[in-house]
Scaffold this active site. Sequence first.
Site, PDB file in Angstrom:
ATOM      1  N   LEU A 285      47.767  20.582  46.100  1.00  0.00           N
ATOM      2  CA  LEU A 285      47.492  20.325  44.644  1.00  0.00           C
ATOM      3  C   LEU A 285      47.420  21.622  43.984  1.00  0.00           C
ATOM      4  O   LEU A 285      47.849  21.595  42.740  1.00  0.00           O
ATOM      5  CB  LEU A 285      46.332  19.454  44.571  1.00  0.00           C
ATOM      6  CG  LEU A 285      46.799  17.893  44.941  1.00  0.00           C
ATOM      7  CD1 LEU A 285      45.449  17.253  44.829  1.00  0.00           C
ATOM      8  CD2 LEU A 285      47.628  17.360  44.000  1.00  0.00           C
TER       9      LEU A 285
ATOM     10  N   TYR B  69      34.136  10.574  45.328  1.00  0.00           N
ATOM     11  CA  TYR B  69      32.803  10.051  45.862  1.00  0.00           C
ATOM     12  C   TYR B  69      31.980  11.172  45.603  1.00  0.00           C
ATOM     13  O   TYR B  69      30.727  10.934  46.499  1.00  0.00           O
ATOM     14  CB  TYR B  69      33.239  10.061  47.598  1.00  0.00           C
ATOM     15  CG  TYR B  69      33.873  11.132  48.429  1.00  0.00           C
ATOM     16  CD1 TYR B  69      33.043  12.262  48.532  1.00  0.00           C
ATOM     17  CD2 TYR B  69      35.260  11.021  48.722  1.00  0.00           C
ATOM     18  CE1 TYR B  69      33.772  13.258  49.261  1.00  0.00           C
ATOM     19  CE2 TYR B  69      35.813  12.064  49.498  1.00  0.00           C
ATOM     20  CZ  TYR B  69      34.913  13.203  49.634  1.00  0.00           C
ATOM     21  OH  TYR B  69      35.643  14.427  50.296  1.00  0.00           O
TER      22      TYR B  69
ATOM     23  N   PRO C 213      40.320  13.539  41.990  1.00  0.00           N
ATOM     24  CA  PRO C 213      41.661  13.052  42.370  1.00  0.00           C
ATOM     25  C   PRO C 213      41.536  12.038  43.250  1.00  0.00           C
ATOM     26  O   PRO C 213      40.698  11.919  44.188  1.00  0.00           O
ATOM     27  CB  PRO C 213      42.713  14.280  42.830  1.00  0.00           C
ATOM     28  CG  PRO C 213      41.600  15.396  42.851  1.00  0.00           C
ATOM     29  CD  PRO C 213      40.211  14.865  42.544  1.00  0.00           C
TER      30      PRO C 213
ATOM     31  N   ARG D 181      44.224  15.670  57.901  1.00  0.00           N
ATOM     32  CA  ARG D 181      42.915  15.836  58.101  1.00  0.00           C
ATOM     33  C   ARG D 181      42.008  14.475  58.099  1.00  0.00           C
ATOM     34  O   ARG D 181      41.131  14.085  58.643  1.00  0.00           O
ATOM     35  CB  ARG D 181      42.011  16.999  57.582  1.00  0.00           C
ATOM     36  CG  ARG D 181      42.189  18.354  57.991  1.00  0.00           C
ATOM     37  CD  ARG D 181      41.610  19.468  56.881  1.00  0.00           C
ATOM     38  NE  ARG D 181      41.800  20.480  57.697  1.00  0.00           N
ATOM     39  CZ  ARG D 181      42.698  21.453  57.401  1.00  0.00           C
ATOM     40  NH1 ARG D 181      43.528  21.111  56.531  1.00  0.00           N
ATOM     41  NH2 ARG D 181      42.919  22.629  57.795  1.00  0.00           N
TER      42      ARG D 181
HETATM   43  C1  HXC Z   1      33.846  18.208  63.444  1.00  0.00           C
HETATM   44  C2  HXC Z   1      34.491  20.421  63.071  1.00  0.00           C
HETATM   45  C3  HXC Z   1      35.827  20.009  62.655  1.00  0.00           C
HETATM   46  C4  HXC Z   1      36.383  18.407  62.739  1.00  0.00           C
HETATM   47  C5  HXC Z   1      35.821  21.942  62.247  1.00  0.00           C
HETATM   48  N1  HXC Z   1      34.662  21.745  62.568  1.00  0.00           N
HETATM   49  N2  HXC Z   1      36.690  21.019  62.170  1.00  0.00           N
HETATM   50  N3  HXC Z   1      33.605  19.533  63.421  1.00  0.00           N
HETATM   51  N4  HXC Z   1      35.157  17.772  63.405  1.00  0.00           N
HETATM   52  N5  HXC Z   1      37.321  17.903  62.669  1.00  0.00           N
HETATM   53  C6  HXC Z   1      33.502  22.679  62.917  1.00  0.00           C
HETATM   54  C7  HXC Z   1      33.939  23.816  63.982  1.00  0.00           C
HETATM   55  O1  HXC Z   1      33.478  23.066  65.334  1.00  0.00           O
HETATM   56  C8  HXC Z   1      32.745  24.692  63.735  1.00  0.00           C
HETATM   57  O2  HXC Z   1      31.451  24.366  64.177  1.00  0.00           O
HETATM   58  C9  HXC Z   1      32.902  24.773  62.072  1.00  0.00           C
HETATM   59  O3  HXC Z   1      33.073  23.400  61.866  1.00  0.00           O
HETATM   60  C10 HXC Z   1      33.851  25.845  61.755  1.00  0.00           C
HETATM   61  O4  HXC Z   1      35.080  25.529  62.256  1.00  0.00           O
HETATM   62  P1  HXC Z   1      36.220  26.781  62.183  1.00  0.00           P
HETATM   63  O5  HXC Z   1      37.390  26.263  62.269  1.00  0.00           O
HETATM   64  O6  HXC Z   1      35.856  27.914  62.891  1.00  0.00           O
HETATM   65  O7  HXC Z   1      36.160  27.133  60.420  1.00  0.00           O
HETATM   66  P2  HXC Z   1      37.020  27.578  59.468  1.00  0.00           P
HETATM   67  O8  HXC Z   1      38.369  28.254  60.279  1.00  0.00           O
HETATM   68  O9  HXC Z   1      36.455  28.385  58.592  1.00  0.00           O
HETATM   69  O10 HXC Z   1      37.550  26.343  58.904  1.00  0.00           O
HETATM   70  C11 HXC Z   1      36.870  25.612  58.085  1.00  0.00           C
HETATM   71  C12 HXC Z   1      37.146  23.882  57.997  1.00  0.00           C
HETATM   72  C13 HXC Z   1      38.862  23.533  58.085  1.00  0.00           C
HETATM   73  C14 HXC Z   1      36.726  23.326  56.841  1.00  0.00           C
HETATM   74  C15 HXC Z   1      36.552  23.492  59.355  1.00  0.00           C
HETATM   75  O11 HXC Z   1      38.719  22.423  58.036  1.00  0.00           O
HETATM   76  C16 HXC Z   1      39.571  24.208  56.977  1.00  0.00           C
HETATM   77  O12 HXC Z   1      39.860  25.404  56.993  1.00  0.00           O
HETATM   78  N6  HXC Z   1      39.981  23.463  56.036  1.00  0.00           N
HETATM   79  C17 HXC Z   1      40.562  24.060  54.821  1.00  0.00           C
HETATM   80  C18 HXC Z   1      41.660  23.229  54.343  1.00  0.00           C
HETATM   81  C19 HXC Z   1      41.321  21.822  54.130  1.00  0.00           C
HETATM   82  O13 HXC Z   1      40.302  21.242  54.616  1.00  0.00           O
HETATM   83  N7  HXC Z   1      42.053  20.840  53.220  1.00  0.00           N
HETATM   84  C20 HXC Z   1      41.637  19.764  52.989  1.00  0.00           C
HETATM   85  C21 HXC Z   1      40.874  19.792  51.691  1.00  0.00           C
HETATM   86  S1  HXC Z   1      40.994  17.959  51.144  1.00  0.00           S
HETATM   87  P3  HXC Z   1      30.663  24.923  65.335  1.00  0.00           P
HETATM   88  O14 HXC Z   1      29.518  24.563  65.508  1.00  0.00           O
HETATM   89  O15 HXC Z   1      31.744  24.231  66.480  1.00  0.00           O
HETATM   90  O16 HXC Z   1      31.157  26.462  65.436  1.00  0.00           O
HETATM   91  C22 HXC Z   1      39.671  17.741  50.322  1.00  0.00           C
HETATM   92  C23 HXC Z   1      39.611  16.524  49.281  1.00  0.00           C
HETATM   93  C24 HXC Z   1      38.878  15.278  49.523  1.00  0.00           C
HETATM   94  O17 HXC Z   1      38.639  18.333  50.174  1.00  0.00           O
HETATM   95  C25 HXC Z   1      39.352  14.229  48.710  1.00  0.00           C
HETATM   96  C26 HXC Z   1      40.674  13.523  49.554  1.00  0.00           C
HETATM   97  C27 HXC Z   1      40.896  12.162  49.035  1.00  0.00           C
END
Ligand code: HXC
Length: 285
Positions: free
Chosen positions: A21, A151, A192, A203
Amino acid sequence: MFTPDTLKGKSILVTGGGSGLGLSMAKHFAAHGANVAICGRTEDKLREAAKEIEAGKQPGVKVLTHAVDVRDFDAVGVMIKRLVEEFGSLEGLVNNAAGNFLSPSEDITPNGFKSVVDIVLHGTFNCTQHFGNYLINSERQGSVLSIVTTYTETGSAFVLPSACAKAGVYAMTTTLAYEWGTYGIRLNSIAPGPFPTEGAWSRLLPTKEIQEKYLKKVALGRVGKHEELANLAVFLMSDLAGYITGECVTIDGGERLAGGEFNLFVTEFDRKPLKQMFQAMKPKK
Ligand code: HXC
């Protein structure tokens, strides 16, 4: 409602603008005359995204990319300074960068919780405060738009860190809308509903079956088009919305209303037999 000049004279930064987006909004801003900067963690992704923005922009519009992690306060400050230097000024910030994952809350590690809150809440603070300070110190007016969720109000199972962080972003929006209104700075948010993107859907709605079940909750029965959200963002960032501040606009096809007490009649039954049943329940004259 819009012309190709609707955002002319404005320069806007979109965080997480390399995909999803964020990229759709950035493209739309440039197509309506704004200089656009996108930032994100991955330089290659930003470069590819910039090509897409360039392809549809208005003549004379500048497109910049900046690799940064919004969790890094000082690095965000360096970015804002650079964009002001290169554009000449900065009028808009879209806080779009987000992180999220599905997990039972009892299993989330402290670092997992922190990761999402750091990106969403602290990242938004970092960008908003640097941008706000720039506007206040240079006595310029500007606009901040933050992407929240439906939410923020209701909470949502299995996305605890995101729900907490987005609620914080919403509070930041309303708080600063009043506090910085004095300076002519507007802050609004968009909540949204289902807009398919690779990052969020892989995810949060990973299978076709889950997507179909989820769609049943949407009153209009379809997902959103990126253009629909981007149009709303253009409006809120433009002078057409010059008297709107502290507002959260939901764009979700009516999904947030799914909890209505008798809405299961809509989602679980075919309309024709349902109407017959209601008819049969009517007292006979
Ligand atoms: C449980 C999880 C996990 C999962 C990561 N972690 N994924 N725990 N279930 N699926 C935990 C890891 O085990 C770790 O903890 C900690 O989170 C950090 O993980 P990293 O991968 O090292 O961190 P990082 O690279 O900074 O990644 C951040 C993230 C990742 C948020 C976890 O998902 C990301 O980069 N996301 C960016 C893109 C994204 O999420 N887009 C979607 C947004 S949608 P430990 O304790 O093991 O060290 C959105 C809209 C919502 O927000 C509304 C929709 C309708």
